[in-house]
Design an enzyme around this catalytic site. Structure first.
Site, PDB file in Angstrom:
ATOM      1  N   ASP A   1      -9.556  -6.642  -4.312  1.00 30.70           N
ATOM      2  CA  ASP A   1      -8.889  -5.276  -4.172  1.00 30.70           C
ATOM      3  C   ASP A   1      -8.933  -4.674  -5.617  1.00 30.70           C
ATOM      4  O   ASP A   1      -7.762  -5.100  -6.258  1.00 30.70           O
ATOM      5  CB  ASP A   1      -7.307  -5.703  -3.352  1.00 30.70           C
ATOM      6  CG  ASP A   1      -6.991  -4.313  -3.293  1.00 30.70           C
ATOM      7  OD1 ASP A   1      -7.345  -3.251  -3.445  1.00 30.70           O
ATOM      8  OD2 ASP A   1      -5.615  -4.421  -2.824  1.00 30.70           O
TER       9      ASP A   1
ATOM     10  N   SER B   1       0.770  -1.167  -0.065  1.00 32.55           N
ATOM     11  CA  SER B   1       0.021  -0.048  -0.132  1.00 32.55           C
ATOM     12  C   SER B   1       0.793   1.206   0.059  1.00 32.55           C
ATOM     13  O   SER B   1       1.770   1.472  -0.808  1.00 32.55           O
ATOM     14  CB  SER B   1      -0.827  -0.219   1.279  1.00 32.55           C
ATOM     15  OG  SER B   1      -1.990   0.908   0.942  1.00 32.55           O
TER      16      SER B   1
ATOM     17  N   HIS C   1      -7.517  -5.478   0.397  1.00 36.65           N
ATOM     18  CA  HIS C   1      -6.446  -4.797   0.503  1.00 36.65           C
ATOM     19  C   HIS C   1      -5.430  -5.125   1.169  1.00 36.65           C
ATOM     20  O   HIS C   1      -4.360  -5.484   0.513  1.00 36.65           O
ATOM     21  CB  HIS C   1      -6.721  -3.254   0.550  1.00 36.65           C
ATOM     22  CG  HIS C   1      -5.570  -2.497   0.271  1.00 36.65           C
ATOM     23  ND1 HIS C   1      -4.834  -2.360  -1.048  1.00 36.65           N
ATOM     24  CD2 HIS C   1      -5.091  -1.259   1.016  1.00 36.65           C
ATOM     25  CE1 HIS C   1      -4.095  -1.464  -0.918  1.00 36.65           C
ATOM     26  NE2 HIS C   1      -3.981  -0.779   0.062  1.00 36.65           N
TER      27      HIS C   1
END
Length: 210
Positions: free
Chosen positions: A163, A112, A189
Site C-alpha cells: 500500500d 483510510s 490498503h
C-alpha cells in the site's frame, strides 16, 4: 472463551442532522477494561468489523467496542457529514460521539478515509484518546511535524506493505512521539480485511500494553 454480547443502536449527534448507526460488542461478565471506537474507509462500514471478527475479538479481550457507520456511509446514509472537513468540525463530531456513548478515554481505530475525522480529534482532544491505531489514514499531510510531536498518546501505526498510501501516511505519522509500527506482509490498503489474524494479533498485543 469468554462470552460476548453483541448489539446495535443509533446515536444522535447534533452536528449530523440524522442518527448514526453503530454496532457494539462487550464481555457479558465484568466491566470492560477499555473502550474502543472503530471507524472505517469510504467503501466500507461497521459491517466489515463484524464480518472479520474484530468486534468479537475486542470483546473477548475484555474491551467494549463500538463500530460506527460514518455520516453518509453504511447505515448512516441520511446523516450529513460535518462541514467543512479538515477543520474543527470533525474533531467536535467525534468528541460528541464519544460523549454520547460514554467512550472516553477511547482507543480510536482509524483506517483510510476516517483519518479526516480521527486526526483532528487526536490533535484537538488528546486527553480523550487513550490510544490511536491509524491504518493508512488519509489527510496525514495536513498537519505539521510539530503538531504530531506534541501528541503523547500511545500509537500503533499499521499498514500493508503493498500500500503506497500506507507508506506516505507513515512518513507523517512517524512524527508522533509514542508510536510503534506494524507492517503487514503482502497486504494492500485494507490490510485488516486481507489478513484478519495478523491484524487481530497486532491489535490485541498493543492493547495489552495500555
Amino acid at each position: 472463551m469468554s462470552a460476548v454480547k453483541m448489539s446495535e443502536g443509533s446515536v444522535q449527534v447534533e452536528i449530523c442532522k440524522a442518527p448514526l448507526f453503530y454496532r457494539q460488542s462487550q464481555p457479558t461478565a465484568g466491566d470492560p477494561k477499555m473502550s474502543v471506537l472503530l471507524l472505517h474507509g469510504i467503501r466500507f462500514s461497521s459491517e466489515n468489523w463484524l464480518n472479520i471478527g474484530t468486534l468479537e475479538t475486542l470483546a473477548k479481550a475484555g474491551c467494549r467496542a463500538v463500530a460506527l457507520d460514518l455520516p453518509e456511509l453504511g447505515q448512516s446514509k441520511s446523516a450529513k457529514a460535518p462541514v467543512p472537513l479538515g477543520e474543527l468540525a470533525p474533531a467536535a463530531f467525534l468528541k460528541e460521539v464519544c460523549e454520547q456513548l460514554s467512550l472516553s478515554p477511547v482507543v480510536v481505530i482509524s483506517p483510510s478515509l476516517s483519518g479526516t475525522y480521527s486526526l483532528p480529534f487526536l490533535l484537538e482532544h488528546q486527553p480523550l484518546v487513550r490510544a490511536y491505531v491509524p491504518v493508512a489514514p488519509i489527510c496525514t499531510e495536513k498537519f505539521t511535524a510539530e503538531q504530531y510531536q506534541s501528541v503523547k498518546v500511545p500509537t500503533l501505526i499499521v499498514y500493508g506493505d503493498q500500500d503506497t498510501l500506507g507508506e506516505v501516511s507513515l512518513r507523517n505519522l512517524s512524527n508522533l512521539t509514542n508510536h510503534r509500527v506494524v507492517v503487514m506482509k503482502g497486504a494492500g490498503h485494507p490490510c485488516y480485511l486481507e489478513d484478519p489474524d495478523t491484524w487481530h494479533k497486532a491489535l490485541t498485543d498493543f492493547l495489552s500494553t495500555l
